[in-house]
Design a protein around this motif. Structure first.
Motif: not given
Length: 545
Positions: A102-126
């Protein structure tokens, strides 16, 4: 009789082992030796590793000892106690494993959420970078088109028969402009088109087993010792939350299980602003990728290395950023400092101008250090023939707008304050020193004195008459108290010591600088505004010292 025979054969079957006598440490070997000291079985490979100098015998010769050992386990019920203990340990580990999952699931989901946010920021920047590049190209095309039309109009009114009557300089200018426009058009036509290259060299992270709790027994977890999971988005994947088409919008993104970072963080960083921005008067970083800037007296914001479209305030001359996210805005034509709240509402903060005297003192620059706000108010009277008198009013206040100290003094010279920095030794001020030009000077004033006497003065370093060449658009101070200066005319940024003496050049034209203006240090990074672009360099004041 037959029943007795069957019962006897059944008892004999109980004593038979259906499993081969394989060594539990060496799977290819069989038990052949019995250790009387340890009361354990072994193969020949175990002798030199575990049972060195023990009393040993062949397994077949230890029949009585082995049966006696088993008898003790059965009679004293020791086997049940031992196996129950092992069972409890397995159950505890099973519960712990569920919690870990359960703990690792939360960490993985958090990391994935950060990845999604970073992709959105990269799109806006580009998209922002693309928009700025296209706008710049369009402006250049429009300017060239206007120049060509004007030249056509100018040539059309000329008459061949009257050429000898025309001024020769005018004819030379027309021919020269035609050649210039021809060369410029060739450059514009051959200008490389914007292109996009998707990069997918990033991974979310790794899942691995820690061996800190494992014993030396290599057989403890033989089926799990090589577990390794890695999600690499550069390969084919069945992950439902990630669309392969979205990856085309990503640019130079790399992530780890701890945080998501852009490869753009390789220093120095350089990014473009809008084409119509010619000069950034002030830059105030608020994070590694965000900053406030003042250009054309407008308060603008950079988010994720990209200039936003919104204008947060008009007619702005200087700003400071407070810890609560508010921004103090100074306007030289008003006596009040305004506060920009996070919800973008402008409210009054403090009155710093002396408006009911002649001449009135208006605020020209502001700074913040250690929760102390310093404003420099200024006015001037006189003219070039009879001379000027500058009247100066420096005010110290806290972040609640309460004045704690002030100083009034006059000088028989025209010197307009452009930037102020609060130091331990005094107040460092960048002046525009000449009414008719953009020449500058830097002075360190004794802040404890009512008259703010000058302690040190810097006017420039290049040439035989450096004071006739020094034009500066920005100064800032690092944590060690060194003054960093942008030299607008000499395409360089250099550092001065606490006595305003030159120490060394940090960056210049070799680093891409052309017209460095506003500068600021933030978290060992030096932000430098240069025309319609911004550079971010690594800067360590301890190395400079």
């Amino acid at each position: 009789m037959a029943d007795d025979t069957l019962e006897r054969e059944g008892k004999q079957e109980v004593g038979k082992s259906l499993k081969p006598l394989r060594c539990r440490f060496h799977e290819t070997e069989v038990y052949q030796i019995f250790c009387k000291d340890c009361k354990d079985f072994m193969c020949f490979q175990c002798i030199g590793q575990i049972h060195h100098k023990h009393e040993l015998s062949q397994v077949q010769d230890a029949d009585e000892a082995i049966r006696t050992q088993m008898c003790g386990l059965l009679l004293e019920n020791k086997y049940a106690e031992h196996l129950n203990s092992l069972s409890d340990k397995v159950l505890d580990k099973e519960k712990e494993l569920v919690q870990d999952e359960q703990s690792l699931k939360r960490e993985i989901r958090t990391s994935v959420d950060k990845m999604k946010q970073n992709i959105d920021r990269a799109e806006k920047r580009l998209l922002s970078v693309l928009r700025n590049a296209i706008e710049s190209y369009q402006i250049s095309l429009q300017e060239q088109k206007t120049n060509i039309n004007n030249l056509q109009t100018e040539i059309a009114i000329l008459e061949v028969d009257k050429l000898p009557e025309y001024n020769l300089n005018n004819i030379i200018n027309i021919i020269s402009e035609m050649k210039v426009y021809s060369a410029t058009c060739d450059k514009i036509i051959n200008h490389p088109k914007p292109s996009f290259k998707p990069t997918m060299e990033f991974s979310i992270g790794n899942l691995f087993l820690s061996d800190e709790n494992l014993e030396d027994d290599v057989s403890a977890l033989p089926s799990c010792s090589d577990i390794s999971i890695q999600t690499d988005l550069s390969e084919d994947s069945d992950i439902e939350w990630f669309d392969a088409e979205d990856m085309k919008e990503d640019d130079l993104i790399e992530s780890s299980s701890d945080e998501v970072t852009d490869q753009i963080d390789e220093f120095p960083i350089n990014f473009q602003l809008k084409q119509d921005i010619k000069l950034v008067k002030k830059i105030v970083p608020i994070s590694e990728k965000d900053a406030w800037i003042i250009s054309n007296r407008k308060l603008l914001k950079i988010v994720d290395h990209s200039l936003q479209e919104e204008v947060y305030a008009q007619n702005v001359d200087d700003i400071v950023d407070l810890k609560d996210g508010c921004v103090l805005i100074l306007r030289s034509e008003y006596s009040f400092i305004m506060k920009l709240l996070p919800n973008r509402r402008l409210v009054r903060f403090a009155d710093v101008g002396i408006m009911y005297t002649y001449p009135s003192y208006n605020p020209y620059c502001i700074c913040l250090k250690d929760d102390i706000i310093v404003t420099y108010n200024w006015s001037t009277t006189g003219n070039k023939t009879h001379g000027y008198t500058s009247r100066n009013h420096i005010i110290w206040m806290n972040t609640n707008g309460i004045v704690t100290e002030s100083s009034l003094f006059s000088k028989n010279v025209w010197k307009q304050p452009c930037s102020v920095q609060n130091l331990e030794s005094g107040v460092c001020v960048l002046y525009r020193a000449d009414y008719e030009s953009n020449l500058c000077s830097i002075e360190l004033l004794e802040a404890k004195s009512d008259k703010c006497n000058q302690l040190y003065c810097f006017k420039g370093i290049f040439g035989l008459t450096p004071h006739r060449n020094f034009e500066c658009k920005g100064i800032c101070v690092d944590k060690a108290g060194n003054i960093i200066v942008s030299d607008y005319r000499h395409h360089s940024v250099y550092i001065l010591d606490k006595e305003l003496k030159y120490k060394k050049t940090l960056f210049d034209a070799r680093n891409g600088l052309d017209k460095p203006a506003a500068i600021c240090v933030f978290n060992n990074h030096l932000w430098v505004a240069d025309g319609n672009q911004i550079f971010i360099f690594n800067y360590d004041c301890e190395e400079i010292s």
